[in-house]
Design a protein around this motif. Structure first.
Motif, PDB file in Angstrom:
ATOM      1  N   ASP A 115      -5.331  -1.281  -4.816  1.00 26.95           N
ATOM      2  CA  ASP A 115      -4.749  -2.291  -3.923  1.00 26.95           C
ATOM      3  C   ASP A 115      -5.972  -2.822  -3.317  1.00 26.95           C
ATOM      4  OD1 ASP A 115      -3.113  -2.210  -1.845  1.00 26.95           O
ATOM      5  OD2 ASP A 115      -3.860  -0.513  -0.335  1.00 26.95           O
ATOM      6  N   GLU A 116      -5.231  -3.989  -3.542  1.00 27.63           N
ATOM      7  CA  GLU A 116      -6.326  -5.350  -2.897  1.00 27.63           C
ATOM      8  C   GLU A 116      -8.052  -5.532  -3.890  1.00 27.63           C
ATOM      9  OE1 GLU A 116      -5.302  -7.801  -0.578  1.00 27.63           O
ATOM     10  OE2 GLU A 116      -3.258  -6.253   0.774  1.00 27.63           O
TER      11      GLU A 116
ATOM     12  N   THR B  97       0.859  -1.433   0.152  1.00 29.60           N
ATOM     13  CA  THR B  97       0.615  -0.239   0.084  1.00 29.60           C
ATOM     14  C   THR B  97       1.157   1.233   0.121  1.00 29.60           C
ATOM     15  OG1 THR B  97      -1.602  -1.089   1.160  1.00 29.60           O
ATOM     16  CG2 THR B  97      -2.005   0.840   1.326  1.00 29.60           C
TER      17      THR B  97
HETATM   18 MG   LIG Z   1      -1.739  -2.517   2.088  1.00 31.80          MG
END
Ligand SMILES: [Mg+2]
Ligand SMILES: Nc1ncnc2c1ncn2[C@@H]1O[C@H](COP(=O)(O)OP(=O)(O)OP(=O)(O)O)[C@@H](O)[C@H]1O
Length: 310
Positions: free
Chosen positions: A164-165, A47
């Motif tokens: 992000d994810e 991140t």
């Molecule tokens: Mg993360």
């Protein structure tokens, strides 16, 4: 050509009594039109890396070029090429409808008029939320909220998308939907950088993979190369013989399947296989079958992180 270049990125979070070196010199590039995946265990720095690219955190060292533009020098010009989905469901307004969210974030991104109107319809269609347009975002399922967040990121039609994810916390069906969406975006020629824990996502969509741990690069290569690096070294041995069954445990994973005894081994080199063969010979255990096997990406990832090459 590179759409994104990251060189020597360093970020240390400093609070009153703590210093966390989240990213400790990460470099990589992402080619135009490529799906690039950052993999790493919790706290690896995924991140932070994505936020540093977007300048949501300012790295103390390192350079980021977006389509050859140095983002630290020309931030607004560089950001025109980027959009991002970070923690999808937290970045939408729960008390606004799907449609209102899109209009609102469109305005924030500087869009308006007929262009925005058309883009809203296009992205609604793309994420398959057209029929939910008047629902409150807070009332949507987690998967739909994620799709709305993706839709918002797609509004400005930027060439590079950072996620992000994107499948975090989604059920299997929603994950597959997101996965398919990313494949469709890649087919349209978008450059995609994503971080994930979701090995299925990596297996299905990634062209190249960067594995990081403790803020450092462990390996960066084409997904196929990473898979092949281990493929050669994983073997499945089907054998007969009762007596020394348990002994074999020290070499690898031992189990029975359809009445057959199987030993699965992962090897550093061929010598190890010969050693195991010698053991079989010595104990006169009959080998019925030996084959090179494919190990899944999850195992590859675990192997790389364990071996800790940095
Ligand atoms: Mg993360
Ligand atoms: N704002 C912050 N202040 C202090 N430390 C932070 C901050 N954000 C992240 N960290 C720390 O930096 C390290 C890297 O965090 P980061 O969120 O980048 O990892 P990650 O790979 O995204 O992990 P996860 O898989 O859990 O999302 C961790 O040790 C984390 O605790």
């Amino acid at each position: 050509m590179e759409a994104l270049e990251v060189e020597g990125l360093k970020k240390t979070y400093v609070s009153k009594n703590k210093r966390v070196e989240a990213v400790r010199g990460i470099s990589f590039y992402v080619n135009k039109g490529e799906v690039f995946s950052i993999l790493g265990p919790n706290g690896a720095g995924k991140t932070t890396t994505i936020k540093a690219i977007l300048r949501l955190v300012i790295p103390e060292e390192g350079k980021v070029h977006v389509n050859r533009i140095d983002i630290s020098k020309h931030i607004s010009e560089a950001l025109k090429n980027l959009s991002a989905v970070l923690e999808g469901n937290r970045n939408i307004h729960w008390k606004m409808t799907v449609y209102e969210n899109l209009r609102y974030f469109g305005y924030i991104r500087g869009l308006g008029g007929r262009f925005l109107k058309r883009r809203v319809e296009e992205v609604l269609e793309f994420v398959e939320l057209t029929d939910k347009r008047n629902e409150l975002a807070g009332k949507l399922s987690r998967g739909m909220q994620q799709r709305l967040a993706i839709a918002i990121a797609l509004l400005p039609d930027t060439p590079i998308i950072l996620l992000d994810e994107p499948t975090l916390g989604l059920d299997v069906e929603s994950s597959i939907k997101v996965r398919e969406m990313l494949i469709r975006l890649a087919k349209k020629g978008k450059t995609i950088l994503l971080s994930t824990h979701d090995m299925h996502l990596v297996e299905k969509v990634a062209d190249r993979v960067l594995i990081i741990n403790n803020g450092k690069v462990i390996v960066c290569d084409k997904k196929e190369n990473l898979i092949n690096a281990f493929k050669k070294k994983a073997y499945k041995i089907v054998f007969e013989g009762e007596d020394h069954y348990v002994d074999l445990k020290k070499y690898g994973k031992l189990y029975e399947e359809n009445g057959e005894k199987i030993l699965e081994v992962q090897l550093e080199n061929m010598e190890e296989l010969y050693k195991i063969m010698d053991y079989f010979k010595e104990k006169q255990i009959e080998i019925k079958h030996l084959e090179s096997i494919m190990i899944n990406f999850e195992e590859i990832f675990v192997n790389f992180v364990r071996s800790g090459r940095q």
